[in-house]
Design a protein around this motif. Sequence first.
Motif, PDB file in Angstrom:
ATOM      1  N   UNK A 276      14.150   9.217  -6.195  1.00  0.00           N
ATOM      2  CA  UNK A 276      13.906   7.778  -6.364  1.00  0.00           C
ATOM      3  C   UNK A 276      12.796   7.323  -5.416  1.00  0.00           C
ATOM      4  N   UNK A 277      12.827   7.819  -4.177  1.00  0.00           N
ATOM      5  CA  UNK A 277      11.819   7.444  -3.184  1.00  0.00           C
ATOM      6  C   UNK A 277      10.432   7.924  -3.597  1.00  0.00           C
ATOM      7  N   UNK A 278      10.344   9.172  -4.069  1.00  0.00           N
ATOM      8  CA  UNK A 278       9.043   9.692  -4.522  1.00  0.00           C
ATOM      9  C   UNK A 278       8.489   8.872  -5.667  1.00  0.00           C
ATOM     10  N   UNK A 279       9.342   8.524  -6.612  1.00  0.00           N
ATOM     11  CA  UNK A 279       8.887   7.706  -7.738  1.00  0.00           C
ATOM     12  C   UNK A 279       8.412   6.334  -7.270  1.00  0.00           C
ATOM     13  N   UNK A 280       9.102   5.765  -6.296  1.00  0.00           N
ATOM     14  CA  UNK A 280       8.705   4.458  -5.769  1.00  0.00           C
ATOM     15  C   UNK A 280       7.352   4.538  -5.053  1.00  0.00           C
ATOM     16  N   UNK A 281       7.171   5.561  -4.232  1.00  0.00           N
ATOM     17  CA  UNK A 281       5.933   5.682  -3.456  1.00  0.00           C
ATOM     18  C   UNK A 281       4.735   5.912  -4.362  1.00  0.00           C
ATOM     19  N   UNK A 282       4.884   6.758  -5.370  1.00  0.00           N
ATOM     20  CA  UNK A 282       3.719   7.153  -6.161  1.00  0.00           C
ATOM     21  C   UNK A 282       3.523   6.342  -7.430  1.00  0.00           C
TER      22      UNK A 282
ATOM     23  N   UNK B  79       6.387   3.881   4.737  1.00  0.00           N
ATOM     24  CA  UNK B  79       7.095   3.352   5.915  1.00  0.00           C
ATOM     25  C   UNK B  79       8.455   2.776   5.530  1.00  0.00           C
ATOM     26  N   UNK B  80       8.505   2.019   4.449  1.00  0.00           N
ATOM     27  CA  UNK B  80       9.780   1.454   3.993  1.00  0.00           C
ATOM     28  C   UNK B  80      10.768   2.548   3.609  1.00  0.00           C
ATOM     29  N   UNK B  81      10.281   3.530   2.862  1.00  0.00           N
ATOM     30  CA  UNK B  81      11.161   4.605   2.413  1.00  0.00           C
ATOM     31  C   UNK B  81      11.705   5.378   3.602  1.00  0.00           C
ATOM     32  N   UNK B  82      10.837   5.734   4.545  1.00  0.00           N
ATOM     33  CA  UNK B  82      11.279   6.526   5.697  1.00  0.00           C
ATOM     34  C   UNK B  82      12.235   5.746   6.598  1.00  0.00           C
ATOM     35  N   UNK B  83      11.941   4.485   6.825  1.00  0.00           N
ATOM     36  CA  UNK B  83      12.754   3.728   7.777  1.00  0.00           C
ATOM     37  C   UNK B  83      14.049   3.195   7.180  1.00  0.00           C
TER      38      UNK B  83
ATOM     39  N   UNK C   5       0.846  -1.180   0.000  1.00  0.00           N
ATOM     40  CA  UNK C   5       0.000   0.000   0.000  1.00  0.00           C
ATOM     41  C   UNK C   5       0.889   1.240   0.000  1.00  0.00           C
ATOM     42  N   UNK C   6       0.300   2.390  -0.211  1.00  0.00           N
ATOM     43  CA  UNK C   6       1.066   3.633  -0.175  1.00  0.00           C
ATOM     44  C   UNK C   6       1.660   3.829   1.217  1.00  0.00           C
ATOM     45  N   UNK C   7       0.887   3.523   2.252  1.00  0.00           N
ATOM     46  CA  UNK C   7       1.395   3.657   3.620  1.00  0.00           C
ATOM     47  C   UNK C   7       2.576   2.710   3.859  1.00  0.00           C
ATOM     48  N   UNK C   8       2.515   1.501   3.320  1.00  0.00           N
ATOM     49  CA  UNK C   8       3.622   0.562   3.447  1.00  0.00           C
ATOM     50  C   UNK C   8       4.859   1.051   2.725  1.00  0.00           C
ATOM     51  N   UNK C   9       4.658   1.603   1.535  1.00  0.00           N
ATOM     52  CA  UNK C   9       5.796   2.145   0.780  1.00  0.00           C
ATOM     53  C   UNK C   9       6.428   3.315   1.525  1.00  0.00           C
TER      54      UNK C   9
END
Length: 132
Positions: free
Chosen positions: A100-106, A70-74, A64-68
């Motif tokens: 890279x993180x923004x592209x992964x999340x969205x 969480x992974x990116x932040x942690x 989910x977006x929330x899971x992504x």
Amino acid sequence: MLFGKHVGRRKRKSIARIMGFKTVKEFNYLGIKMTLRRLSYDDFQFIIDKTMKLLSIWGSKILSVAGKISLVKSVLLSLPAFYGTHSLVPKRIPDELDKISRNFVWSKSDGSTGLYYVCWEDMYKPVSKGGR
């Protein structure tokens, strides 16, 4: 053994020979490059490579977006912070990781991008002033 630039060549050789160490210009210690020079972008390229490797593993999972987030932040955004405690990380590295993180999340599994949220004040402005 790592010597500064003010130690002469003869003194370096004699100290290294007496102590039985090899002299080097740089080395890795616990995954951190130790050197007397300022580290460049190329020295931190492994962070980008490590990020891309992790994203290729995570991308195959349904998150989910929330899971992504969480992974990116942690995981991803903590890498430059860790290496930044030991040396100066070039500004391009965190900027590139952020992109890279923004592209992964969205991004979605089909390759298209997801929904970008806009604040309500921008939404209720007239269209002539940039609203919807």
